[in-house]
Design an enzyme around this catalytic site. Structure first.
Site, short mmCIF file in Angstrom:
data_model
loop_
_atom_site.label_atom_id
_atom_site.label_comp_id
_atom_site.label_asym_id
_atom_site.label_seq_id
_atom_site.Cartn_x
_atom_site.Cartn_y
_atom_site.Cartn_z
N TYR A 175 6.64 -88.79 36.45
CA TYR A 175 5.94 -88.52 37.71
C TYR A 175 4.43 -88.65 37.52
O TYR A 175 3.75 -89.35 38.27
CB TYR A 175 6.32 -87.11 38.16
CG TYR A 175 5.57 -86.56 39.34
CD1 TYR A 175 5.82 -87.02 40.63
CD2 TYR A 175 4.65 -85.51 39.18
CE1 TYR A 175 5.16 -86.47 41.72
CE2 TYR A 175 3.99 -84.96 40.26
CZ TYR A 175 4.24 -85.44 41.53
OH TYR A 175 3.60 -84.89 42.60
N LYS A 179 1.95 -91.36 39.24
CA LYS A 179 0.84 -90.88 40.06
C LYS A 179 -0.49 -91.38 39.51
O LYS A 179 -1.40 -91.73 40.26
CB LYS A 179 0.83 -89.34 40.08
CG LYS A 179 1.91 -88.73 40.95
CD LYS A 179 1.50 -88.83 42.40
CE LYS A 179 2.19 -87.83 43.27
NZ LYS A 179 1.79 -87.94 44.68
N ASN A 204 -0.95 -76.28 41.86
CA ASN A 204 0.02 -75.21 42.13
C ASN A 204 -0.28 -74.41 43.39
O ASN A 204 -0.61 -73.23 43.34
CB ASN A 204 0.17 -74.31 40.89
CG ASN A 204 0.89 -75.07 39.79
OD1 ASN A 204 0.25 -75.79 39.02
ND2 ASN A 204 2.19 -74.97 39.75
N GLY A 244 8.19 -67.89 29.56
CA GLY A 244 7.19 -67.76 30.63
C GLY A 244 5.77 -67.57 30.13
O GLY A 244 4.94 -66.96 30.79
C1 UGA Z 1 4.81 -79.05 39.67
C2 UGA Z 1 4.59 -80.52 39.99
O1 UGA Z 1 5.01 -81.33 38.97
C3 UGA Z 1 3.16 -80.81 40.31
O2 UGA Z 1 3.04 -82.13 40.78
C4 UGA Z 1 2.66 -79.96 41.35
O3 UGA Z 1 1.30 -80.24 41.57
C5 UGA Z 1 2.82 -78.53 40.96
O4 UGA Z 1 4.19 -78.26 40.66
C6 UGA Z 1 2.41 -77.66 42.09
O5 UGA Z 1 3.19 -76.83 42.55
O6 UGA Z 1 1.30 -77.83 42.55
P1 UGA Z 1 4.81 -77.32 37.67
O7 UGA Z 1 3.66 -76.38 37.80
O8 UGA Z 1 5.26 -77.55 36.28
O9 UGA Z 1 4.40 -78.70 38.37
O10 UGA Z 1 6.05 -76.83 38.55
P2 UGA Z 1 6.96 -75.55 38.66
O11 UGA Z 1 8.35 -76.04 38.81
O12 UGA Z 1 6.44 -74.69 39.75
O13 UGA Z 1 6.87 -74.82 37.26
C7 UGA Z 1 5.81 -74.00 36.85
C8 UGA Z 1 6.21 -73.37 35.53
O14 UGA Z 1 7.23 -72.40 35.77
C9 UGA Z 1 6.75 -74.33 34.50
O15 UGA Z 1 6.24 -73.98 33.24
C10 UGA Z 1 8.26 -74.09 34.52
O16 UGA Z 1 8.86 -74.35 33.28
C11 UGA Z 1 8.32 -72.62 34.88
N1 UGA Z 1 9.56 -72.20 35.60
C12 UGA Z 1 10.00 -72.87 36.69
C13 UGA Z 1 10.23 -71.05 35.19
O17 UGA Z 1 9.84 -70.40 34.19
N2 UGA Z 1 11.33 -70.63 35.86
C14 UGA Z 1 11.79 -71.28 36.95
O18 UGA Z 1 12.81 -70.84 37.53
C15 UGA Z 1 11.11 -72.43 37.38
#
Ligand code: UGA
Length: 388
Positions: A175, A179, A204, A244
């Site tokens: 992704y 992008k 985020n 986390g």
């Molecule tokens: C995602 C997208 O890839 C980005 O393009 C976007 O800009 C960004 O979200 C956003 O919301 O703005 P990411 O931050 O990795 O990136 O997405 P999440 O799925 O929200 O994950 C955040 C963190 O939480 C990650 O480290 C993931 O491993 C963790 N996570 C996620 C958990 O610990 N538990 C969950 O149930 C889901």
């Protein structure tokens, strides 16, 4: 020789006709109502499903909502890009598959949605001199902030920080790579072909109507906020990927769309720029987010059983090829300088209203007492190719 006085350059006027592609997603469902509340603007809102946008528009007076022409269509439908670039002065492109659970499971669809499908839009905007406001992503920075020589730094700076993605076998970065390439195409069209553009990198952003709840209006794993809300409403443990310890900086959706409205009013400042939009003060671990969300949930549901967390291994949760950003803090100095924008809302202030929105829309459907609202066939809900 007579001294020549330079004629003042004609400044671009703020646009009045705005097309929003991916208007039915989380961001569009907040951005379009905000813009529609401004007299004098006309909006064309396009997505494959517009249910979330309708929820946002319900909060507006009828006169404001009537400024929005809704069109259920896909960005690849014949004639759609032609229509948007003909009818609007500015095109805001929000379409994407922006859910990390898809990057290593449906990488080809992710790359198409972030790159291939959007190339014709960039080219037509360049040819017709339409201002393209393109939503890219903070993911382009990759694992962590590194300066141009590869040395670790604290914050991610638009025109300085290296973009450092993992190896190709780590499909998480499919992704971000797509992008990033589209950013480079947009930039090159700007420098060499006269395309007026602004690239936004949101960090985020959270708020009501984000993503979907599995089994109700989507399938799979949504982004972390909806994933945790799903756990809270079903009484399941909140799953902390690799414990986390990863950090994110969370921005309130209202502040994000406020920044976009500002940039539209300041074309001379915003055109030709890449802008981080995030809140560096809300940098927190995912475990910390879980704690804050549990507190907000308990404030509204004091009698619910005490929520629990559990650690899951990343590959067990997301599958092979996942990878992660460990720290992601934006520099917002440029957005502050050019737009006079400074986000203020702390995480604890945002969460109660967000939790209340999820409870109102999903609680009874999750407990099985009510038929869910129309299922997200597609898009706009974080699952298909719709708005972010
Ligand atoms: C995602 C997208 O890839 C980005 O393009 C976007 O800009 C960004 O979200 C956003 O919301 O703005 P990411 O931050 O990795 O990136 O997405 P999440 O799925 O929200 O994950 C955040 C963190 O939480 C990650 O480290 C993931 O491993 C963790 N996570 C996620 C958990 O610990 N538990 C969950 O149930 C889901």
């Amino acid at each position: 020789m007579t001294k020549r006085t330079a004629l003042p350059r004609a400044l671009p006027a703020p646009p009045r006709r705005i097309a929003v592609l991916g208007a039915g997603g989380f961001v569009g469902s907040h951005l379009v109502p905000l813009l529609a509340s401004r007299p004098g603007l006309q909006l064309l809102a396009v997505d494959r499903a517009l249910d979330k946008l309708e929820l946002g528009l319900q909060q507006l007076p009828a006169a404001a909502a009537s400024r929005v022409r809704r069109l259920e269509a896909d960005i690849s439908d014949p004639g759609l890009i032609d229509l948007a670039t003909r009818e609007a002065d500015v095109v805001i492109s929000l379409t994407a598959l922006c859910n990390p659970a898809l990057y290593n499971t449906r990488p080809l669809a992710v790359i198409d949605a972030s790159f291939g499908d959007l190339l014709p839009l960039v080219k037509l905007c360049a040819r017709r001199r339409r201002w393209l406001v393109h939503f890219s992503t903070c993911e382009v920075y990759g694992h962590r902030a590194l300066d141009s020589a590869g040395r670790p730094t604290r914050v991610m700076v638009e025109d300085e920080t290296s973009l450092s993605l993992g190896p190709v076998s780590r499909e998480r970065w499919s992704y971000a790579a797509a992008k990033q390439l589209l950013e480079r195409v947009i930039w090159a069209h700007g420098r060499h072909e006269g395309l007026p553009f602004t690239i936004v990198r949101p960090f985020n952003v959270i708020g009501p109507r984000m993503d979907f709840i599995p089994g109700v209006d989507g399938e799979g794993i949504p982004r972390v906020l909806a994933s945790f809300m799903h756990a809270l409403m079903t009484g399941a443990p909140l799953r902390l990927v690799d414990g986390g310890r990863q950090r994110r900086s969370f921005l309130d959706i209202a502040e994000l769309v406020g920044a976009v409205a500002r940039l539209l009013e300041r074309p001379e400042a915003a055109q030709g720029e890449i802008l981080n939009l995030g809140n560096p003060k809300n940098d927190v671990t995912i475990r910390g987010l879980a704690r804050a969300l549990i507190a907000a949930y308990r404030g509204l549901r004091p009698d619910a059983p005490a929520p629990r967390t559990e650690t899951v291994r990343a590959e067990a949760f997301y599958g092979a090829g996942y990878d992660d950003s460990m720290v992601r803090i934006p520099s917002i100095a440029k957005a502050t300088r050019l737009l006079g924008w400074r986000p203020r809302r702390a995480l604890d202030e945002m969460l109660p209203a967000i939790v209340a929105d999820y409870l109102a829309r999903y609680e009874s459907a999750v407990s099985g007492s009510v038929r869910p609202a129309r299922r997200a066939v597609v898009a706009g809900m974080g699952q298909g190719r719709g708005g972010r």
